[in-house]
Design a protein around this motif. Structure first.
Motif, PDB file in Angstrom:
ATOM      1  N   ILE A 129       0.845  -1.203   0.000  1.00  0.00           N
ATOM      2  CA  ILE A 129       0.000   0.000   0.000  1.00  0.00           C
ATOM      3  C   ILE A 129       0.879   1.251   0.000  1.00  0.00           C
ATOM      4  N   ALA A 130       1.951   1.210   0.807  1.00  0.00           N
ATOM      5  CA  ALA A 130       2.869   2.356   0.869  1.00  0.00           C
ATOM      6  C   ALA A 130       3.535   2.589  -0.483  1.00  0.00           C
ATOM      7  N   GLN A 131       3.900   1.508  -1.169  1.00  0.00           N
ATOM      8  CA  GLN A 131       4.512   1.648  -2.493  1.00  0.00           C
ATOM      9  C   GLN A 131       3.536   2.261  -3.487  1.00  0.00           C
ATOM     10  N   ARG A 140       4.009   5.613  -5.623  1.00  0.00           N
ATOM     11  CA  ARG A 140       3.763   5.724  -7.068  1.00  0.00           C
ATOM     12  C   ARG A 140       2.785   6.861  -7.365  1.00  0.00           C
ATOM     13  N   ALA A 141       1.776   6.995  -6.486  1.00  0.00           N
ATOM     14  CA  ALA A 141       0.811   8.083  -6.671  1.00  0.00           C
ATOM     15  C   ALA A 141       1.506   9.439  -6.536  1.00  0.00           C
ATOM     16  N   ASP A 162       3.803  14.280  -9.160  1.00  0.00           N
ATOM     17  CA  ASP A 162       4.952  15.104  -9.531  1.00  0.00           C
ATOM     18  C   ASP A 162       5.073  15.216 -11.050  1.00  0.00           C
ATOM     19  N   LEU A 163       4.863  14.083 -11.733  1.00  0.00           N
ATOM     20  CA  LEU A 163       4.911  14.116 -13.198  1.00  0.00           C
ATOM     21  C   LEU A 163       3.849  15.050 -13.760  1.00  0.00           C
ATOM     22  N   SER A 174      -3.620  10.080   5.534  1.00  0.00           N
ATOM     23  CA  SER A 174      -4.219   9.868   4.219  1.00  0.00           C
ATOM     24  C   SER A 174      -4.201  11.122   3.364  1.00  0.00           C
ATOM     25  N   ARG A 175      -3.369  12.095   3.739  1.00  0.00           N
ATOM     26  CA  ARG A 175      -3.310  13.344   2.978  1.00  0.00           C
ATOM     27  C   ARG A 175      -1.998  13.488   2.218  1.00  0.00           C
ATOM     28  N   GLY A 176      -1.435  12.383   1.810  1.00  0.00           N
ATOM     29  CA  GLY A 176      -0.237  12.449   1.007  1.00  0.00           C
ATOM     30  C   GLY A 176       1.043  12.657   1.789  1.00  0.00           C
TER      31      GLY A 176
END
Length: 368
Positions: free
Chosen positions: A141-143, A147-148, A153-154, A305-307
């Motif tokens: 989940i952390a990975q 990725r999110a 960023d992209l 849960s806020r990034g």
């Protein structure tokens, strides 16, 4: 009149038929008795064990613990219960629940120690397997969260710059189609150069070659220097590790925790200054990352849960046997403390003490 010889016979019978390993040692750590369950647990027969030192069955850290318990018995003569890790004849590690109690002579003087051990290995292995499975699930989940973040960023950096490039090219094309003087192409060149830099930074951020080549300390120094220039935030690294190498999985996860903490300092805390301390202490490696940005309430579960990536950071620390603590307030910024104990950094080895015990000279009878 009580028959003391009969009592001793019944006691010896109980000891021999017990499912728990029962060993007695004298105050010089020499084994004086060894029941059938001890033979099955450790793999040594009573003939092989009696008269030998207990040293070769015990890991160094746990041997110190056993000595400490015996010293307590000498002072208070109270029964002690603790967990210990031992080594069998086949070099396998055994996790035991040990009860240590005094052995006294007819005058009440302490002459030895009795240890009753119950094998917890299967239970502890099952518990560890379950914990590892849960940690792995949370790490996945952390990975996905990481990725999110990379995806954002992209989109935020490259997406905006590509849109700007598209508009600049559109203006140039419209000008050429209308027969007008072509616009200054320096804007397009600047945008293209920024895109090139952003792509290089994002690609390098994913897996820096320095981490594999020269280790954690040098990789963090290099990353922080480039990150500082890219983010426009003052950053300083103080490291006492220098060229010291840690296990690859420890270096990788500490590096990722550092990345996430710096990302939080830039994107969420809007800090203007970050300090990183990386040091080896007596019993652990620690990493401390502090910023002067906008802190948050660590008790507020919504922050997870806020990034902010706090769950991923904790799971990465747990994956390498470490701990992660976060201190934060809205007025004083945020501090991330990571500690990885020595037990993760190196393998624990059994005490051999060959010159004292002579166990290494025993013939191998495992095939008999």
């Amino acid at each position: 009149m009580p028959n003391h010889n009969l009592d001793k016979f019944f006691l010896a019978s109980i000891v021999e038929s017990s499912n728990d390993s029962i060993i007695t040692i004298n105050l010089e750590m020499e084994i004086t008795s060894w029941n059938k369950a001890a033979e099955e647990l450790y793999g040594y027969t009573a003939a092989e064990a009696i008269g030998k030192q207990l040293t070769s069955l015990t890991l160094s850290k746990d041997f110190s613990k056993l000595v400490e318990k015996i010293e307590k018995l000498k002072l208070s003569k109270e029964v002690e219960v603790f967990e210990s890790e031992r080594v069998g004849k086949d070099k396998s590690h055994l996790i035991l629940e040990v009860v240590v109690s005094p052995v006294k002579n007819d005058l009440g003087d302490l002459v030895g120690v009795s240890t009753i051990a119950r094998d917890l290995t299967a239970r502890r292995v099952a518990e560890k397997t379950l914990r590892d499975k849960e940690v792995l699930q949370r790490l996945i989940i952390a990975q996905e969260d990481e990725r999110a973040r990379i995806s954002r960023d992209l989109h935020d950096e490259l997406g905006q710059q590509l849109t700007g490039l598209q508009f600049a090219l559109q203006r140039a094309r419209d000008a050429c189609a209308a027969g007008q003087e072509p616009p200054d192409l320096s804007e397009i060149e600047t945008i293209a150069a920024n895109i090139d830099k952003s792509v290089d930074f994002l690609a390098w951020e994913l897996r820096p070659a320095l981490l594999d080549g020269v280790g954690l300390s040098a990789a963090i120094n290099s990353y922080v220097a480039q990150w500082s220039a890219h983010a426009g935030i003052r950053a300083e690294v103080l490291s006492s590790l220098k060229r010291k190498r840690l296990p690859a999985r420890v270096e990788t996860n500490l590096y990722r925790i550092m990345q996430e903490a710096l990302n939080n300092a830039h994107k969420h805390a809007r800090a203007s200054s970050v300090d990183i301390i990386l040091e080896k202490r007596n019993d652990s490696v620690s990493m401390i990352i502090t910023d002067n940005g906008r802190g948050f309430s660590v008790r507020n579960k919504l922050n997870l849960s806020r990034g902010l990536g706090l769950t991923g950071m904790r799971e990465r620390a747990a994956l390498i046997g470490g701990t992660l603590e976060i201190e934060s307030s809205r007025k004083s910024g945020t501090a991330v403390h990571v500690r990885v104990p020595d037990s993760t950094l190196k393998k624990r080895k059994a005490i051999q003490a060959e010159t004292d015990t002579g166990w290494h000279t025993l013939p191998d009878t495992s095939a008999a």
